[in-house]
Design an enzyme around this catalytic site. Sequence first.
Site, short mmCIF file in Angstrom:
data_model
loop_
_atom_site.label_atom_id
_atom_site.label_comp_id
_atom_site.label_asym_id
_atom_site.label_seq_id
_atom_site.Cartn_x
_atom_site.Cartn_y
_atom_site.Cartn_z
CE LYS A 214 -3.59 1.98 2.78
NZ LYS A 214 -4.52 2.24 3.68
CB SER B 298 -7.87 3.64 2.90
OG SER B 298 -7.29 2.96 3.88
CB SER C 107 -8.07 0.94 5.85
OG SER C 107 -8.59 1.99 5.74
#
Length: 578
Positions: free
Chosen positions: A178, A254, A278
């Site tokens: 990420k 996210s 997330s």
Amino acid sequence: MSSSSENENSEITKRMVAPYINGFSLRVYVFLLNYFPGFASLSFWNTGITALRKLNLDEVPTTLPLPLPKEYFGIEETKKVDGLEIFEENESAQQNYSSGFLCTSDFRKAYLTKKATPLQICEILIGKLDESLKRNPPLNAIIKFEREDIIKQATESTTRYANNCSLGPLDGVPIAVKDEVDVKGYETNVGTSFINRGVIAETDATVIDRLREKGAIIVGKTAMHEIGLGITGNNPSVCTSRNPYNVDHYAGGSSSGSASAVASGLCPITVGCDGGGSIRIPSAFCGIYGLKTSCGRFSSKGEIPLAPTVAVSGPMAATANDLALAYYVMAGKDEDDANTYYQPKPTLSGLFNTKDLSDLKIGIYTAWNKQVCNPAITLALNDFIEKLKLLGANIIEIDIPELEEARLAHLLTIGSEISTFAKQHKENFHKFNCESKSTISMFNFAKASDYVISQQLRTRFMRNLSNLFNKQVNLILTPSTAITAPKIYPNSLKYGEADLETLSNAMMFITFVNFSGLPAVSVPAGYDDNQLPIGLQFVAKWFDEATLLRIAKVSEEILGDKRKRPSNDYWFGDLIQE
């Protein structure tokens, strides 16, 4: 606090309801927020956060949810026959429930038998990464990758296998990260078009360094919701990830790109971060396994501190084995992060003990779980409960006091922390997308006393959860989300959207875990009528990730061959599977 039976006909945690806004209307809304303070103040009040001001709390604030040593007494701390060798020693117990998803053992066998080399696999993978970004619409999972760097890593891994000196089960396995976590040679833009633009990380974050030490090939950075302020992955500033099960639906956020990359078959493992679901929300939406670790279990060195008291990094994987493998490699104390000193040694104790659950007490808060919006989720939950009973698990009805207050306190905490981070870049405020601007502007009206009250509540909430785990249960079982992956509306892609109802439904069962620092795992549990994945969440006491990984394997066996690969994938198992 009322018992669960008294609350069956009322909401345990309230849903936030507001008109859905996207496109030009959202731009007008953001203009009003920024230039008419009273409008922003009203929006803040509509969140319900101001209800915290009515609480009369005597507790000392807990600003970081690290448990006291007594909280983890009883957790086995030995690594005897408990590390990476556990996978080799239990090879006969590793029935393949991946339903076509590639896992690290597939890569490992192919490399050891000379059926393929890491270099061959990565050359093919690079082509698939290009393809995933050129399709219409683009998948937008792994959005930054350096071909020469991937080839260099793959060549080194290939040489190790040729010389019979591989570094273990992760050697030669592609893993993506990420864009909130530093990877040497890449920018860390946290989903923005400007933060750290032109700044190349010179070192890896600790968790990435540990993966590299075991030979993992870090293939690039994944897309994310801008500065983590959302649960869909909608990001007009950079790109919006698509759900491989239906590209007209969101991958979740996210850590959207990390989930999409695993579900689509680009990588068996990715790294995500979880401050308000997330990791678990996109894992549920994309039908994969996602582990939110205990506060202080993983080092935060090299990670952007968006929401430092609620957010942690963690692995996301196609299979339960790979989730456990990545966890074990990434976990542990780090001399450069004092918050990791509190933990016992990581363990995989009991990982393959999946046939007899008589030692487990699993808590169910029935009234709360009934708040799901999609009936298919309730059916999946009830089916899992019955299967767990058949395996000997003790299912216990529980009550969790002050869930609504904890939801509000978490919202205040994460909103304040991310907004404070964003204000460090106020000279570029105009470059944030509309959704981020609206949230940042709204939290300008939070008071310092609101934050303190929230941390006082955290002290009491953690104490209640500690009593629950010490006296009643080993695990808590909930849906991961109250909905499956939301639909993408084309008008939302240019400017974003404001959708509080979807946000609320996605986070309903999630945020108490972040607020209290507990570990939790989302596991695939089937599909709804639209063939979108369903996720269930298990929560354990602090630092008891071993029990979560064990129950993840149990869940994998319960789902069995009902698990399906998505229609939009980049599977290349025919190259390495027998």
